[in-house]
Design a protein around this motif. Structure first.
Motif, PDB file in Angstrom:
ATOM      1  N   SER A 221     -20.874  15.363  28.045  1.00 30.35           N
ATOM      2  CA  SER A 221     -19.407  15.399  27.900  1.00 30.35           C
ATOM      3  C   SER A 221     -18.785  14.037  28.200  1.00 30.35           C
ATOM      4  O   SER A 221     -19.334  13.236  28.959  1.00 30.35           O
TER       5      SER A 221
ATOM      6  N   SER B 184     -16.204  20.199  23.950  1.00 32.96           N
ATOM      7  CA  SER B 184     -16.688  21.216  23.014  1.00 32.96           C
ATOM      8  C   SER B 184     -17.234  20.590  21.735  1.00 32.96           C
ATOM      9  O   SER B 184     -18.241  21.040  21.193  1.00 32.96           O
TER      10      SER B 184
ATOM     11  N   ALA C  72     -19.212  18.271  20.855  1.00 28.56           N
ATOM     12  CA  ALA C  72     -20.175  17.375  21.507  1.00 28.56           C
ATOM     13  C   ALA C  72     -20.665  16.256  20.590  1.00 28.56           C
ATOM     14  O   ALA C  72     -21.026  15.165  21.062  1.00 28.56           O
TER      15      ALA C  72
ATOM     16  N   HIS D 102     -23.443  13.742  14.103  1.00 27.55           N
ATOM     17  CA  HIS D 102     -24.583  14.091  14.964  1.00 27.55           C
ATOM     18  C   HIS D 102     -25.869  13.386  14.555  1.00 27.55           C
ATOM     19  O   HIS D 102     -26.782  13.212  15.361  1.00 27.55           O
ATOM     20  N   ARG D 103     -25.936  12.954  13.282  1.00 28.54           N
ATOM     21  CA  ARG D 103     -27.178  12.302  12.817  1.00 28.54           C
ATOM     22  C   ARG D 103     -27.341  10.886  13.375  1.00 28.54           C
ATOM     23  O   ARG D 103     -28.376  10.250  13.174  1.00 28.54           O
TER      24      ARG D 103
ATOM     25  N   PHE E 151     -28.231  14.809  19.385  1.00 29.54           N
ATOM     26  CA  PHE E 151     -27.390  16.009  19.396  1.00 29.54           C
ATOM     27  C   PHE E 151     -28.246  17.278  19.403  1.00 29.54           C
ATOM     28  O   PHE E 151     -27.979  18.227  20.149  1.00 29.54           O
ATOM     29  N   LYS E 152     -29.280  17.276  18.565  1.00 26.65           N
ATOM     30  CA  LYS E 152     -30.106  18.498  18.486  1.00 26.65           C
ATOM     31  C   LYS E 152     -30.875  18.740  19.789  1.00 26.65           C
ATOM     32  O   LYS E 152     -31.057  19.882  20.213  1.00 26.65           O
TER      33      LYS E 152
ATOM     34  N   MET F  99     -28.382  20.346  22.031  1.00 29.15           N
ATOM     35  CA  MET F  99     -28.120  21.751  21.668  1.00 29.15           C
ATOM     36  C   MET F  99     -29.289  22.655  22.083  1.00 29.15           C
ATOM     37  O   MET F  99     -29.090  23.750  22.610  1.00 29.15           O
TER      38      MET F  99
ATOM     39  N   LEU G  80     -29.174  23.206  25.819  1.00 27.48           N
ATOM     40  CA  LEU G  80     -28.144  24.150  26.275  1.00 27.48           C
ATOM     41  C   LEU G  80     -28.493  25.583  25.890  1.00 27.48           C
ATOM     42  O   LEU G  80     -28.174  26.528  26.621  1.00 27.48           O
ATOM     43  N   ASP G  81     -29.162  25.750  24.749  1.00 27.16           N
ATOM     44  CA  ASP G  81     -29.608  27.104  24.368  1.00 27.16           C
ATOM     45  C   ASP G  81     -30.465  27.725  25.472  1.00 27.16           C
ATOM     46  O   ASP G  81     -30.521  28.940  25.631  1.00 27.16           O
TER      47      ASP G  81
ATOM     48  N   ARG H  30     -28.221  27.692  29.442  1.00 28.78           N
ATOM     49  CA  ARG H  30     -27.102  28.624  29.625  1.00 28.78           C
ATOM     50  C   ARG H  30     -27.597  29.943  30.247  1.00 28.78           C
ATOM     51  O   ARG H  30     -26.794  30.692  30.816  1.00 28.78           O
TER      52      ARG H  30
ATOM     53  N   GLU I  32     -21.453  24.140  30.678  1.00 28.62           N
ATOM     54  CA  GLU I  32     -22.552  24.410  29.719  1.00 28.62           C
ATOM     55  C   GLU I  32     -22.013  25.071  28.451  1.00 28.62           C
ATOM     56  O   GLU I  32     -22.681  25.919  27.836  1.00 28.62           O
ATOM     57  N   GLY I  33     -20.801  24.681  28.075  1.00 28.59           N
ATOM     58  CA  GLY I  33     -20.155  25.228  26.886  1.00 28.59           C
ATOM     59  C   GLY I  33     -19.175  26.309  27.294  1.00 28.59           C
ATOM     60  O   GLY I  33     -19.572  27.298  27.924  1.00 28.59           O
TER      61      GLY I  33
ATOM     62  N   ILE J 141     -16.811  28.532  23.080  1.00 31.67           N
ATOM     63  CA  ILE J 141     -17.926  27.938  22.315  1.00 31.67           C
ATOM     64  C   ILE J 141     -19.093  28.927  22.208  1.00 31.67           C
ATOM     65  O   ILE J 141     -19.758  29.004  21.170  1.00 31.67           O
TER      66      ILE J 141
ATOM     67  N   ARG K 275     -21.405  32.269  14.508  1.00 25.21           N
ATOM     68  CA  ARG K 275     -22.065  31.471  13.451  1.00 25.21           C
ATOM     69  C   ARG K 275     -23.463  32.010  13.166  1.00 25.21           C
ATOM     70  O   ARG K 275     -23.870  32.123  12.016  1.00 25.21           O
TER      71      ARG K 275
HETATM   72  N1  COS Z   1     -30.461  24.106  18.010  1.00 31.31           N
HETATM   73  C1  COS Z   1     -30.938  23.238  17.087  1.00 31.31           C
HETATM   74  N2  COS Z   1     -30.168  22.615  16.176  1.00 31.31           N
HETATM   75  C2  COS Z   1     -28.849  22.882  16.213  1.00 31.31           C
HETATM   76  C3  COS Z   1     -28.280  23.767  17.130  1.00 31.31           C
HETATM   77  C4  COS Z   1     -29.145  24.404  18.049  1.00 31.31           C
HETATM   78  N3  COS Z   1     -28.682  25.268  18.963  1.00 31.31           N
HETATM   79  N4  COS Z   1     -26.965  23.858  16.930  1.00 31.31           N
HETATM   80  C5  COS Z   1     -26.701  23.032  15.901  1.00 31.31           C
HETATM   81  N5  COS Z   1     -27.850  22.454  15.464  1.00 31.31           N
HETATM   82  C6  COS Z   1     -28.014  21.519  14.338  1.00 31.31           C
HETATM   83  C7  COS Z   1     -27.512  22.156  13.039  1.00 31.31           C
HETATM   84  O1  COS Z   1     -28.533  22.865  12.412  1.00 31.31           O
HETATM   85  C8  COS Z   1     -27.092  20.936  12.260  1.00 31.31           C
HETATM   86  O2  COS Z   1     -28.248  20.307  11.726  1.00 31.31           O
HETATM   87  P1  COS Z   1     -28.286  19.720  10.213  1.00 31.31           P
HETATM   88  O3  COS Z   1     -27.049  18.913  10.035  1.00 31.31           O
HETATM   89  O4  COS Z   1     -29.554  18.953  10.186  1.00 31.31           O
HETATM   90  O5  COS Z   1     -28.290  20.933   9.340  1.00 31.31           O
HETATM   91  C9  COS Z   1     -26.545  20.009  13.345  1.00 31.31           C
HETATM   92  O6  COS Z   1     -27.177  20.390  14.556  1.00 31.31           O
HETATM   93  C10 COS Z   1     -25.043  20.076  13.505  1.00 31.31           C
HETATM   94  O7  COS Z   1     -24.716  21.425  13.748  1.00 31.31           O
HETATM   95  P2  COS Z   1     -23.247  21.982  13.625  1.00 31.31           P
HETATM   96  O8  COS Z   1     -22.626  21.482  12.354  1.00 31.31           O
HETATM   97  O9  COS Z   1     -23.302  23.438  13.870  1.00 31.31           O
HETATM   98  O10 COS Z   1     -22.547  21.240  14.853  1.00 31.31           O
HETATM   99  P3  COS Z   1     -21.052  21.252  15.326  1.00 31.31           P
HETATM  100  O11 COS Z   1     -20.609  19.836  15.456  1.00 31.31           O
HETATM  101  O12 COS Z   1     -20.229  22.169  14.472  1.00 31.31           O
HETATM  102  O13 COS Z   1     -21.158  21.804  16.835  1.00 31.31           O
HETATM  103  C11 COS Z   1     -21.208  23.427  18.590  1.00 31.31           C
HETATM  104  C12 COS Z   1     -21.663  23.002  17.173  1.00 31.31           C
HETATM  105  C13 COS Z   1     -19.709  23.620  18.668  1.00 31.31           C
HETATM  106  C14 COS Z   1     -21.925  24.745  18.838  1.00 31.31           C
HETATM  107  C15 COS Z   1     -21.689  22.367  19.626  1.00 31.31           C
HETATM  108  O14 COS Z   1     -20.935  21.169  19.493  1.00 31.31           O
HETATM  109  C16 COS Z   1     -21.595  22.840  21.068  1.00 31.31           C
HETATM  110  O15 COS Z   1     -22.446  23.591  21.555  1.00 31.31           O
HETATM  111  N6  COS Z   1     -20.577  22.388  21.811  1.00 31.31           N
HETATM  112  C17 COS Z   1     -20.466  22.660  23.234  1.00 31.31           C
HETATM  113  C18 COS Z   1     -21.130  21.571  24.012  1.00 31.31           C
HETATM  114  C19 COS Z   1     -21.397  21.994  25.416  1.00 31.31           C
HETATM  115  O16 COS Z   1     -21.937  23.052  25.675  1.00 31.31           O
HETATM  116  N7  COS Z   1     -21.028  21.134  26.359  1.00 31.31           N
HETATM  117  C20 COS Z   1     -21.275  21.374  27.725  1.00 31.31           C
HETATM  118  C21 COS Z   1     -21.847  20.140  28.304  1.00 31.31           C
HETATM  119  S1  COS Z   1     -23.021  20.404  29.514  1.00 31.31           S
HETATM  120  S2  COS Z   1     -22.103  20.949  31.106  1.00 31.31           S
END
Ligand code: COS
Length: 379
Positions: free
Chosen positions: A126, A132, A134, A178-179, A232-233, A236, A239-240, A243, A363-364, A368, A375
């Motif tokens: 963050s 959110s 991220a 994110h890339r 970014f991945k 993500m 966090l999966d 959480r 953690e989101g 979120i 989704r």
């Molecule tokens: N696992 C693996 N890959 C993931 C993923 C996951 N859980 N979530 C997204 N991706 C991948 C997608 O497949 C996509 O890949 P491609 O572009 O190669 O197809 C890419 O990442 C972007 O995904 P998406 O378009 O869904 O991303 P968004 O920018 O829309 O963001 C959310 C998705 C809102 C779910 C994400 O930004 C999020 O979780 N935000 C909260 C962050 C958070 O928890 N912060 C707390 C900080 S720690 S205290």
């Protein structure tokens, strides 16, 4: 086959964590909440008894505990104090990206030192202007020879500045989405890195939260997790997983709210009888137990999926959102059961409510979590 029983080892871990919470956490929780200070002696003792950095794999010298194990322990620690839980479990959050995206060599290099001595990890995603969303990070990483040069500010970082390793997410191109993100392991506090403690938090005040500032901080390229564009991945996928212990911690808070409510309600009399004899109170206690049992099942299911190597993102988000809301309600009702006494620091329930609020945010946010759930449902 459905199996709800714990192994002997799991029962031992649970008991160890329960005793630890009773002996080392509960007696000091209120004091450190008031002082807004991280009780480092608890980190040392957790290391001593084997309750720190649980997920460090065996090949890096750790116990390599699974997610269900982490949940069992997390519930007990949070029963003692959610702030102290966060100190210990935010370290697992810092370790997880290295498990998700690091090579075996990196896992050994970064994680082995975390089991040799009391030491913490941190996770820096963050920023002051994005949480959110991220992927919209502003912290930049520019390659200079064999080093990345980091510039930017990270916000709300648990263990920030206290951790021996911090996984920092940054962009190599602000227009690249994110890339264009990388995950870098920053060791200690290198030149140009500074931490500013965040004061006056509503709750979880025994947990140290900081803003981290990076000014031309040089990080070896060998500290990059995964490939360019994987940052970014990795965040993500981390966090999966992480959480789920937040869900388990929430169950721990709710259990504490119930226990404190039962204890008080048995002692307190109104209209000539203990207040436990009134349905108004009985139903509150019943609601709490309904939430605890339901939430624990959901967090165990999500944890089981992780341990089986099965997809778990939806269940993780359901568990995190459900349990944190359930625990918020339980803490709120615990105050109601205590009446005026619940509103002051003499009894532990007002702290439960202050502490648990964060579980709906970090953690989101729970909004979120609903984005993730819907989704995945609709894709
Ligand atoms: N696992 C693996 N890959 C993931 C993923 C996951 N859980 N979530 C997204 N991706 C991948 C997608 O497949 C996509 O890949 P491609 O572009 O190669 O197809 C890419 O990442 C972007 O995904 P998406 O378009 O869904 O991303 P968004 O920018 O829309 O963001 C959310 C998705 C809102 C779910 C994400 O930004 C999020 O979780 N935000 C909260 C962050 C958070 O928890 N912060 C707390 C900080 S720690 S205290």
């Amino acid at each position: 086959m459905i199996e709800f029983s714990l192994t002997d080892e799991q029962k031992q871990l649970q008991q160890l964590a329960r005793d630890f919470a009773r002996r080392e956490i509960i007696p000091i929780a209120s004091e450190y909440d008031q002082k807004e200070e991280l009780p480092w002696q608890v980190v040392e003792k957790a290391h001593e008894v084997g309750l720190l950095n649980l997920s460090v794999p065996e090949h890096a010298g750790g116990l390599g505990l699974g997610m269900l194990d982490e949940c069992l322990i997390g519930e007990e620690l949070a029963y003692g104090c959610m702030g102290i839980y966060t100190v210990l479990m935010a370290s697992e959050l810092g370790i997880t990206p290295i498990l998700v995206g690091g090579s075996e060599e990196q896992q050994k290099r970064f994680l082995a030192p975390l089991v040799e001595k009391p030491a913490l990890a941190a996770f820096a995603l963050s920023e002051p202007n994005n949480g959110s969303d991220a992927a919209a990070m502003h912290t930049t990483a520019v390659l200079d020879g064999d080093e990345w040069v980091l510039n930017g500010t990270k916000m709300w970082i648990s263990n920030g500045g206290k951790a021996d390793i911090t996984v920092v997410f940054a962009t190599t191109d602000r227009n690249g989405g994110h890339r264009a993100t990388v995950a870098l392991v920053v060791e200690g506090m290198p030149e140009g890195m500074s931490a500013n403690k965040i004061h006056h938090k509503m709750g979880q005040r025994a947990s140290h939260t900081a803003e981290l500032v990076f000014e031309n901080v040089r990080v070896p390229r060998a500290n990059q997790l995964g490939g360019l564009g994987d940052g970014f991945k990795i965040a993500m996928k981390t966090l999966d997983k992480t959480r789920i212990p937040v869900a388990a911690g929430s169950v721990g808070i709710a259990r504490r709210a119930l226990d404190e409510s039962v204890k008080y309600a048995r002692e307190r009399e109104a209209f000539g009888k203990p207040i436990t004899s009134f349905q108004a109170i009985q139903f509150k206690l019943a609601e709490m137990l309904m939430g605890i049992e339901t939430g624990r099942l959901m967090s165990w299911k999500a944890a089981w999926l992780v341990d089986q190597g099965l997809p778990h993102a939806t269940e993780s988000s359901i568990a995190k959102a459900y349990c944190s809301e359930m625990a918020f309600d339980a803490a709120n009702e615990a105050i109601q059961v205590h009446g005026g006494y619940g509103y002051v620091g003499e009894y532990p329930v007002e702290k439960l409510l202050r502490d648990v609020k964060l579980n709906q945010i970090y953690e989101g946010t729970n909004e979120i979590q609903r984005v993730v759930i819907s989704r995945n449902l609709l894709k």
